[in-house]
Design an enzyme around this catalytic site. Structure first.
Site, PDB file in Angstrom:
ATOM      1  N   SER A 117      29.286  27.653  66.839  1.00  0.00           N
ATOM      2  CA  SER A 117      28.804  28.904  66.280  1.00  0.00           C
ATOM      3  C   SER A 117      28.415  28.690  64.812  1.00  0.00           C
ATOM      4  O   SER A 117      27.500  27.919  64.533  1.00  0.00           O
ATOM      5  CB  SER A 117      29.864  29.994  66.445  1.00  0.00           C
ATOM      6  OG  SER A 117      29.332  31.268  66.192  1.00  0.00           O
ATOM      7  N   HIS A 164      25.569  30.566  71.167  1.00  0.00           N
ATOM      8  CA  HIS A 164      25.946  31.670  72.081  1.00  0.00           C
ATOM      9  C   HIS A 164      24.725  32.241  72.807  1.00  0.00           C
ATOM     10  O   HIS A 164      24.597  33.457  72.975  1.00  0.00           O
ATOM     11  CB  HIS A 164      26.655  32.798  71.315  1.00  0.00           C
ATOM     12  CG  HIS A 164      27.828  32.371  70.501  1.00  0.00           C
ATOM     13  ND1 HIS A 164      28.919  31.728  71.057  1.00  0.00           N
ATOM     14  CD2 HIS A 164      28.106  32.507  69.174  1.00  0.00           C
ATOM     15  CE1 HIS A 164      29.810  31.487  70.102  1.00  0.00           C
ATOM     16  NE2 HIS A 164      29.335  31.935  68.961  1.00  0.00           N
TER      17      HIS A 164
END
Length: 233
Positions: free
Chosen positions: A126, A162
């Protein structure tokens, strides 16, 4: 001197119970028994629970795990703290806050110096993936996903982590590419990662059977994405 970069869309110990296949893959790149792994949790505000999860998870593997805090500086010089580390593992959270604090404290410079001094593995998920690229899609500025275009630039292009997570990730990334705010790059599902060696793409790996990485580009026909060949761990 070789620098490996493994950028994960999501996964690793952060999204699994204990160490995952991606964590083991990263440690294997260190090329030595019992590597030293330094967790940098800046993006989460140096969350104590996150640090504890890392230490417990990586403690199950053949390595020495530690962490480097910017919120509770000990007085140790950052270059000295990084000098004997084999793997730098960057956690998720706010990419914008991570970059601001790294630059304020000079950690970006210390990391670059460490990479120039000898073999190193850097990785993260991330925010810990996005920070190494020129830019990408982030929720650092609130619930609305926005482009961030001032990453460290260790890897050329942009990245969107993501990609199979929040429904808005794909359209936000496509819109930023179409507007020319971000350069072409890579989209990574949770559990998928891109592996670069000295800035060049080495391959794509996944710890989930369905996790996929994509090359995403924009031309006169619009934004297009291309599934990439994955090595399943």
């Amino acid at each position: 001197m070789t620098t490996h970069l493994v950028a994960m869309g999501g996964g690793g110990f952060s999204m699994n119970e204990g160490p995952s296949a991606l964590d083991r893959y990263v440690l294997g790149l260190a090329g030595r028994a019992h590597p030293r792994v330094c967790f940098i949790p800046t993006a989460s505000g140096d969350s104590a629970a996150y640090v504890d999860r890392f230490l417990r998870s990586l403690g199950e593997l053949d390595c020495t795990a530690g962490e480097l805090s910017l919120f509770q500086r000990t007085g140790v010089d950052l270059a000295d703290a990084l000098a004997d580390q084999d793997v730098i593992y960057v956690g998720g959270g706010s990419t914008a806050n991570l970059l601001a604090l790294w630059r304020l404290h000079g950690l970006d410079v210390a990391l670059a110096a460490r990479a120039a001094a000898g073999d190193l593995v850097v990785c993260g998920l991330s925010a810990g993936a996005l920070c190494w690229f020129e830019g990408g899609i982030t929720d650092s500025f609130g619930p609305d996903l926005r482009p961030l275009a001032d990453g460290l630039g260790w890897a050329a292009g942009s990245v969107c982590p993501h990609y199979d997570g929040e429904a808005g990730r794909r359209p936000a990334y496509h819109a930023a590419l179409a507007a020319g705010i971000l350069p072409p790059g890579y989209a990574l599902d949770d559990g998928a990662a891109i592996h670069l060696v000295d800035g060049e793409v080495h391959g794509f790996v996944a710890e989930r059977a369905e996790a996929q990485a994509y090359r995403v580009e924009c031309d006169m026909d619009g934004v297009r994405e291309f599934p990439l060949p994955m090595t399943r761990l």
